[in-house]
Design an enzyme around this catalytic site. Structure first.
Site, PDB file in Angstrom:
ATOM      1  N   GLU A   1      32.847  82.540  32.181  1.00  0.00           N
ATOM      2  CA  GLU A   1      32.155  83.286  31.092  1.00  0.00           C
ATOM      3  C   GLU A   1      30.608  83.035  31.252  1.00  0.00           C
ATOM      4  OE1 GLU A   1      34.774  84.902  27.694  1.00  0.00           O
ATOM      5  OE2 GLU A   1      35.051  82.799  27.944  1.00  0.00           O
TER       6      GLU A   1
ATOM      7  N   GLU B   1      45.478  82.343  28.355  1.00  0.00           N
ATOM      8  CA  GLU B   1      44.249  82.853  28.814  1.00  0.00           C
ATOM      9  C   GLU B   1      43.515  81.857  29.436  1.00  0.00           C
ATOM     10  OE1 GLU B   1      41.870  85.639  26.323  1.00  0.00           O
ATOM     11  OE2 GLU B   1      40.105  84.729  27.323  1.00  0.00           O
TER      12      GLU B   1
END
Length: 482
Positions: free
Chosen positions: A365, A360
């Site tokens: 974020e 990932e």
């Protein structure tokens, strides 16, 4: 998104915003001057003024207008001198509804024009323009800024015929030179592209006076170091290919009126995603839509399918998957305690090997309790969830990511992934640096989502306001040039 436990399956400009493009010669903003409809006064007054000041512009021709036929040689000469001829349809169909639309002839109302008819027009128009200027690439300007034909959005059907849809600009008719210059200064202070649209210049209709127009052009010519004036096509080319060493491979500019399902799949689920998230992801327009040149992902406080919040999550799995490249998006983040937006990637083999062996790559974020910080993180076997290999990127004290657009990117090459925020490099991952197995040499797909709550961000409280929106101006993938 940070994962706390293994997930068995994974489904998948703007007012006040400061754009972060870089422009030729260090200019702070680009200026697009557009002249609509193909009017005599544009050839008589606008074009000579542009030539005197050495400026280039785009003329959007409504090809059935008499000045096209009568003055074809002059339009061709303008193109030969570097101006752009854009497509403004054959017959300039507009909606006949609403105030000020009595001039629209009944046989040219969009209400009685089908999407298929407009597509035919667009193709014929491009052929006619090619016969005039010999060029293949074309931009489109929607007459009257209207978007519906026979009640249906028509841009999705036309988008493959054009390089870009030009966004609308502020009304200029009747403004003084000082007011036009003030528009450039105000919008240019935000960076990005200043879009000014004209019709008549010293004549015809919706006119700007010759003197006011001259004052604007003189200002732009005297401030070339601050404002790069170019055709809209050249501005789009620069935006899409200006990254040194990288060539545009794929993009979604979100120029239309509907999500392009050839590129994105909305996920519909609400199982918490291993993070104890509180939202149910839907494909409803209330939660995901394209409007105003942006993808809008909206989190709402509402009961849905046993959850108390709704939002959206999109993926390109099975549609767009790449190994290596520069993956970039320009995003304005939401704000608030418990709000968790992300732009990220998952290994395309996740259905076979599971997470975190799939790998990932979290390009960006943000959690609401840290309004001035974003995180770039890698997850793989031995360094997943809260043990991910990452780094933060903080704005200057007092600034928040929700106050404007920012560009988030990774550059991924064999054996190395680099993170960037607004062009600033802040994190690098290599096989020797991660505390586990390196699983980043196979194709990945993209995700965009806006979660509510979860172990990492915490949960909404009395200070959290809904709805919250994550606005995405574009998503682009570049490949290394040869």
């Amino acid at each position: 998104m940070k994962k706390i436990i293994v997930v068995c399956c994974v489904l998948l400009a703007l007012p006040g915003a400061r754009a972060l493009e870089t422009w030729p010669n260090g200019a702070r903003a680009a200026v697009s001057l557009a002249y609509d409809d193909a009017l005599d006064s544009q050839l008589d007054h606008a074009l000579p003024a542009l030539e005197r000041h050495g400026l280039k512009a785009t003329f959007y021709l409504a090809l059935a207008n008499p000045p096209v036929r009568r003055r074809l040689a002059e339009w061709r000469a303008a193109a030969q001198r570097g101006h752009e001829l854009g497509n403004h349809t054959l017959f300039h169909q507009c909606s006949g509804q609403g105030p000020g639309r009595a001039w629209v002839a009944p046989h040219r109302m969009l209400e009685s024009t089908s999407v298929a008819q407009l597509l035919d027009q667009a193709r014929v128009g491009n052929s006619m323009l090619h016969a005039i200027d010999g060029r293949q690439e074309r931009t489109f300007n929607a007459p009257c800024g209207d978007a519906l034909a026979a009640g249906q959005p028509y841009w999705p059907a036309l988008r493959d015929e054009f390089v870009a849809l030009r966004p609308p600009g502020p009304a200029t008719a009747g403004l003084s030179g000082a007011q036009l210059v003030a528009l450039v200064r105000e919008q240019g202070a935000r960076g990005g592209v200043v879009n000014l649209v004209f019709h008549g210049i010293g004549g015809d209709y919706l006119a700007v006076g010759k003197e006011a127009h001259e004052e604007l052009l003189a200002f732009l010519a005297a401030h070339r170091d601050e404002y790069w004036s170019a055709t809209y096509l050249d501005i789009v080319r620069h935006q899409r290919g200006a990254k040194p060493g990288w060539v545009l491979d794929w993009s979604d500019e979100f120029d239309g009126d509907a999500l392009d399902t050839r590129k994105w799949t909305p996920e519909v689920a609400g199982h918490g995603f291993g993070n104890n998230e509180m939202q149910f992801y839907t494909a409803r327009r209330e939660n995901v839509r394209v409007e105003g040149g942006n993808l809008v992902i909206e989190a709402r406080r509402e009961a849905w399918q046993g959850r108390q919040y709704t939002s959206a999550r999109l993926k390109t799995a099975g549609l767009v998957e790449r190994r290596y490249g520069r993956f970039e998006a320009r995003i304005k983040l939401p704000r608030g305690q418990g709000i968790w937006p992300a732009f990220w990637m998952l290994g395309a083999d996740i259905g076979k090997v599971g997470w975190p062996r799939s790998g990932e790559i979290d390009i960006m974020e943000n959690i609401g309790k840290e309004p001035g910080i974003v995180h770039g993180t890698l997850h793989g076997p031995g360094y997943s969830g809260e043990k991910g290999f990452g780094a933060p990127s903080a704005l200057a004290p007092g600034l928040q990511y929700a106050d404007g657009f920012h560009v988030f990117a990774v550059e991924w090459e064999p054996g190395e992934i680099r993170w960037y925020r607004d062009g600033r490099h802040y994190h690098t991952a290599r096989p020797a640096a991660v505390p586990g197995e390196w699983v980043f040499e196979q194709p990945f797909f993209l995700l965009l989502n806006l979660a509510v709550g979860g172990y990492w961000p915490g949960y909404p409280d009395a200070t959290t306001r809904f709805p919250q929106q994550m606005l995405v101006d574009y998503v682009r993938i570049y490949q290394k040039g040869q």
